[in-house]
Motif scaffolding. Structure first.
Motif, PDB file in Angstrom:
ATOM      1  N   GLY A 440       0.802  -1.159  -0.142  1.00 10.54           N
ATOM      2  CA  GLY A 440      -0.025   0.074  -0.024  1.00 10.54           C
ATOM      3  C   GLY A 440       1.007   1.148  -0.055  1.00 10.54           C
ATOM      4  N   PRO A 441       0.365   2.491  -0.140  1.00 10.47           N
ATOM      5  CA  PRO A 441       1.132   3.337  -0.129  1.00 10.47           C
ATOM      6  C   PRO A 441       1.939   3.939   1.076  1.00 10.47           C
ATOM      7  N   VAL A 442       1.315   3.727   2.168  1.00 12.52           N
ATOM      8  CA  VAL A 442       1.870   3.982   3.491  1.00 12.52           C
ATOM      9  C   VAL A 442       3.256   2.776   3.716  1.00 12.52           C
ATOM     10  N   SER A 443       3.055   1.637   3.244  1.00 11.76           N
ATOM     11  CA  SER A 443       3.979   0.765   3.492  1.00 11.76           C
ATOM     12  C   SER A 443       5.270   0.996   2.466  1.00 11.76           C
ATOM     13  N   ALA A 444       4.857   1.580   1.263  1.00 16.67           N
ATOM     14  CA  ALA A 444       5.924   1.820   0.307  1.00 16.67           C
ATOM     15  C   ALA A 444       6.727   3.041   0.801  1.00 16.67           C
ATOM     16  N   LEU A 445       5.926   4.105   1.380  1.00 15.66           N
ATOM     17  CA  LEU A 445       6.435   5.245   1.888  1.00 15.66           C
ATOM     18  C   LEU A 445       7.402   4.869   3.000  1.00 15.66           C
ATOM     19  N   ASP A 446       7.265   3.994   4.088  1.00 13.04           N
ATOM     20  CA  ASP A 446       7.934   3.561   4.893  1.00 13.04           C
ATOM     21  C   ASP A 446       9.011   2.863   4.415  1.00 13.04           C
ATOM     22  N   VAL A 460      18.073   2.055  11.717  1.00 15.38           N
ATOM     23  CA  VAL A 460      17.013   2.358  11.027  1.00 15.38           C
ATOM     24  C   VAL A 460      16.403   0.648  10.373  1.00 15.38           C
ATOM     25  N   ALA A 461      17.305  -0.196  10.137  1.00 17.13           N
ATOM     26  CA  ALA A 461      17.136  -1.487   9.660  1.00 17.13           C
ATOM     27  C   ALA A 461      16.288  -2.384  10.614  1.00 17.13           C
ATOM     28  N   SER A 462      16.282  -1.933  11.942  1.00 17.71           N
ATOM     29  CA  SER A 462      15.589  -2.887  12.888  1.00 17.71           C
ATOM     30  C   SER A 462      14.285  -2.191  13.322  1.00 17.71           C
ATOM     31  N   MET A 463      14.103  -0.904  12.646  1.00 12.74           N
ATOM     32  CA  MET A 463      12.698  -0.170  12.920  1.00 12.74           C
ATOM     33  C   MET A 463      11.675  -0.825  11.974  1.00 12.74           C
ATOM     34  N   HIS A 464      10.385  -0.966  12.279  1.00 15.15           N
ATOM     35  CA  HIS A 464       9.382  -1.527  11.528  1.00 15.15           C
ATOM     36  C   HIS A 464       8.050  -0.799  11.913  1.00 15.15           C
ATOM     37  N   LEU A 465       6.911  -0.789  11.175  1.00 10.41           N
ATOM     38  CA  LEU A 465       5.665  -0.273  11.682  1.00 10.41           C
ATOM     39  C   LEU A 465       4.975  -1.659  12.457  1.00 10.41           C
ATOM     40  N   VAL A 466       4.329  -1.458  13.320  1.00  6.38           N
ATOM     41  CA  VAL A 466       3.732  -2.347  14.396  1.00  6.38           C
ATOM     42  C   VAL A 466       2.008  -2.274  13.987  1.00  6.38           C
ATOM     43  N   ASP A 467       1.784  -0.857  13.961  1.00  6.41           N
ATOM     44  CA  ASP A 467       0.109  -0.670  13.747  1.00  6.41           C
ATOM     45  C   ASP A 467      -0.010   0.460  13.224  1.00  6.41           C
ATOM     46  N   TYR A 468      -1.150   0.641  12.526  1.00  9.12           N
ATOM     47  CA  TYR A 468      -1.561   1.833  11.895  1.00  9.12           C
ATOM     48  C   TYR A 468      -3.069   2.070  11.921  1.00  9.12           C
ATOM     49  N   LYS A 469      -3.377   3.210  12.353  1.00 12.02           N
ATOM     50  CA  LYS A 469      -4.764   3.444  12.700  1.00 12.02           C
ATOM     51  C   LYS A 469      -4.893   4.691  12.119  1.00 12.02           C
ATOM     52  N   VAL A 470      -6.306   4.696  11.396  1.00 12.35           N
ATOM     53  CA  VAL A 470      -6.789   6.038  10.726  1.00 12.35           C
ATOM     54  C   VAL A 470      -7.940   6.283  11.088  1.00 12.35           C
ATOM     55  N   ARG A 471      -8.417   7.646  11.542  1.00  9.03           N
ATOM     56  CA  ARG A 471      -9.701   7.979  11.915  1.00  9.03           C
ATOM     57  C   ARG A 471     -10.019   9.619  11.260  1.00  9.03           C
ATOM     58  N   ILE A 472     -11.375   9.538  10.678  1.00  6.12           N
ATOM     59  CA  ILE A 472     -11.773  10.631   9.907  1.00  6.12           C
ATOM     60  C   ILE A 472     -12.418  11.587  10.878  1.00  6.12           C
ATOM     61  N   LEU A 473     -12.161  12.855  11.030  1.00  4.99           N
ATOM     62  CA  LEU A 473     -12.449  13.650  12.073  1.00  4.99           C
ATOM     63  C   LEU A 473     -13.238  14.571  11.069  1.00  4.99           C
ATOM     64  N   GLU A 474     -14.528  15.087  11.596  1.00  6.67           N
ATOM     65  CA  GLU A 474     -15.476  15.856  11.127  1.00  6.67           C
ATOM     66  C   GLU A 474     -16.129  15.118   9.994  1.00  6.67           C
ATOM     67  N   GLY A 475     -16.503  13.868   9.908  1.00  9.54           N
ATOM     68  CA  GLY A 475     -16.977  12.878   8.831  1.00  9.54           C
ATOM     69  C   GLY A 475     -18.034  13.670   8.124  1.00  9.54           C
ATOM     70  N   ASN A 476     -18.527  14.506   8.509  1.00 11.88           N
ATOM     71  CA  ASN A 476     -19.897  15.277   7.691  1.00 11.88           C
ATOM     72  C   ASN A 476     -19.340  16.182   6.698  1.00 11.88           C
ATOM     73  N   LEU A 477     -17.935  16.307   6.661  1.00 10.45           N
ATOM     74  CA  LEU A 477     -17.305  16.954   5.680  1.00 10.45           C
ATOM     75  C   LEU A 477     -16.807  16.228   4.365  1.00 10.45           C
TER      76      LEU A 477
END
Length: 526
Positions: A440-446, A460-477
């Motif tokens: 995905g784009p975030v995985s590719a970016l990382d 940096v070689a030992s660092m990795h993403l463990v979790d990724y959470k997305v929340r939409i704020l003001e969903g009425n927009l």
């Protein structure tokens, strides 16, 4: 004071929770963790029910435990069959455990509708099964299934089922709220009646309690039963179990020991409770419940400025126990509700000492409240908070600068998707221009960022993403709404969370990922 025996059924009843599938190795690891905690009984599973449980009991022969007895679980013999001819009971004996927990029907409804046999035959099934297990050299715990519903509808028959098990040699009679629908008042009335019956009939077996949480009263019900004489308490770590779960041992144990005065485990073992709760959630591949009593990350977290100020003067103002007694810790949160006390406490945690009137503290507080008004949430992203503090104090170390980012996703005729990210990163005077693929784009970016940085910062070689959470704020927009991204990173020795906010999800993700890498580098440097 009489001893209370903890009986853990995480490996059998807890494994029936939707989404949990323990491997044999998982079960062995959890069993040893429960033994370290000092649990008296561990229910290992049902021999013969599935190959995994068979292998677990086979592997168990090569294991040793310091504090816990492992029990095998089974049902009473089948209707119309002699106990010694029942294949299920043969497999339980083959498991080789000293203790066997067998369950039988105590509600006449289940005898007729479930077993489709007579009330007399069910009593014979109970008595003959327990007698056979005792004759075979096993010690027996009898689980009185659907006890409380059965007692409410037909008390004489429910009591007769207890008498049958005790007469055959069961050492424990465990009253089960299998449907989880009882309230503490009903539990007290039933357990009191059972205790009086057992004394009148001179039944020597001890009483136990096994509650489910379908009415959100499993822990309260178990404590009510203890007040009326139950001395064995069943439950699971984190309350895992079928439907709404079982009584949560992570709440029962400290309630019994710290609030009611029973000594079930040593103080040092109780101090490992939070670690055990998190360990089991990791093995179960479930996120820990941050708001769980005693062991949750938020159990001793303070957010309001007034609360923080009071806790710093006297922790008893807003804490019912010492957090460290269960292996937890106090956390002071930073948010738009924070006051100077919150900021001073967090700054002290980071090694910065300021007086309340220092302009730097007011500046940091103002920045936090402004950013949280824009959608940031620093109580969930303490790594980003630290970077913000260092920025405000002008001590933030510039490890690298992102000077350009391009991401692309391409869909192919076979419906597969390829994501690619290209980045330009400056480290000092050097400019790195790299690209990487990802799922995905975030995985590719990382991947592209770490590829660009690893030559300058090998860690940096030992660092990795463990979790990724997305929340939409003001969903009425709609698609114009702000997006908040939380990224959890790890270097194998620790975890930290960073945040990004933007109307563009890629930009928000980029900010969070970059701060995750920057914090990891600063953490390693310190």
């Amino acid at each position: 004071m009489e001893r209370i025996y903890l009986y853990d059924t995480t490996l059998r009843d807890g494994a029936q929770r939707e989404g949990i599938s323990f491997s044999v190795e998982d079960k062995l690891r959890v069993a040893h963790k429960l033994d370290d905690l000092g649990v008296a009984f561990i229910e290992g599973g049902w021999p013969g029910a599935n190959p995994k449980d068979d292998l677990f009991f086979e592997r168990l022969r090569g294991e040793s435990f310091k504090h816990s007895a492992v029990a095998a679980f089974c049902s009473t013999r089948r209707p119309g069959l002699r106990a010694e001819a029942d294949e299920g009971l043969k497999k339980v004996l083959a498991a080789g455990t000293e203790w066997v927990t067998t369950f039988g029907k105590c509600w006449d409804l289940h005898v007729h509708a479930g077993l489709r046999t007579s009330l007399e035959e069910n009593l014979a099934m109970i008595e003959e099964t327990v007698a056979f297990l005792r004759f075979s050299g096993r010690r027996v715990i009898f689980d009185c299934e659907h006890w409380f519903d059965g007692f409410a509808k037909n008390p004489d028959y429910a009591l007769a089922s207890l008498q049958a098990a005790a007469r055959a040699g069961a050492e424990w009679l465990v009253l089960c709220d299998t449907n989880g629908g009882m309230l503490p008042k009903q539990i007290r009335e039933s357990v009191g009646a059972v205790r009086a019956f057992c004394e009148a009939q001179d039944l020597a077996a001890g009483l136990g309690i096994h509650t489910h949480n379908d009415s959100e009263t499993a822990v309260a019900n178990a404590l009510a039963a203890v007040e009326l004489g139950a001395r064995m308490v069943h439950g699971t770590i984190n309350g895992y179990g079928e439907r709404c779960g079982n009584a949560n041992l992570c709440a029962l144990l400290p309630n019994l020991q710290l609030k009611m005065g029973y000594e079930l485990v040593s103080p040092d073992q109780l101090g490992c409770l939070t670690e055990v709760a998190h360990f089991v959630s990791e093995v179960a591949n479930l996120a820990p419940n941050d708001h769980a009593a005693y062991v949750g990350a938020s159990a001793f977290a303070h957010k309001g400025g007034i609360h923080v100020s009071a806790v710093q003067r006297n922790p008893q103002t807003y804490e019912h126990i010492v957090p460290e007694s269960v292996g937890n810790r106090r956390r002071i949160l930073v948010s738009d509700q924070a006051g100077l006390s919150n900021i001073l406490h967090k700054l002290a945690d980071l090694g910065f000492r300021f007086e309340r009137h220092d302009p730097a503290v007011a500046h940091i507080l103002q920045q936090i409240k402004q950013l949280e008004a824009e959608g940031y949430q620093f109580e969930a992203a303490e790594a980003s908070f630290e970077l913000l503090v260092r920025e405000c104090l002008k001590v933030r170390e510039p490890f690298f600068t992102l000077e350009g980012l391009y991401t692309a996703c391409q869909t192919f005729p076979d419906q597969s998707v390829r994501s690619e990210a290209t980045v330009r990163v400056r480290v000092g005077r050097a400019l790195q221009h790299t690209a990487a693929d990802g799922n995905g784009p975030v995985s590719a970016l990382d991947a592209a960022l770490r590829k660009a940085l690893v030559g300058f910062y090998p860690q940096v070689a030992s660092m990795h993403l463990v979790d990724y959470k997305v929340r939409i704020l003001e969903g009425n927009l709609g698609t114009s709404a702000l997006t908040r991204v939380l990224v959890e990173s790890s270097d194998g020795t620790g975890r930290w969370t960073t945040i990004g906010v933007s109307p563009n999800i890629i930009e928000a993700s980029c900010r969070a990922v970059i701060e995750g890498l920057e914090y990891g580098l600063s953490r390693g440097r310190r």
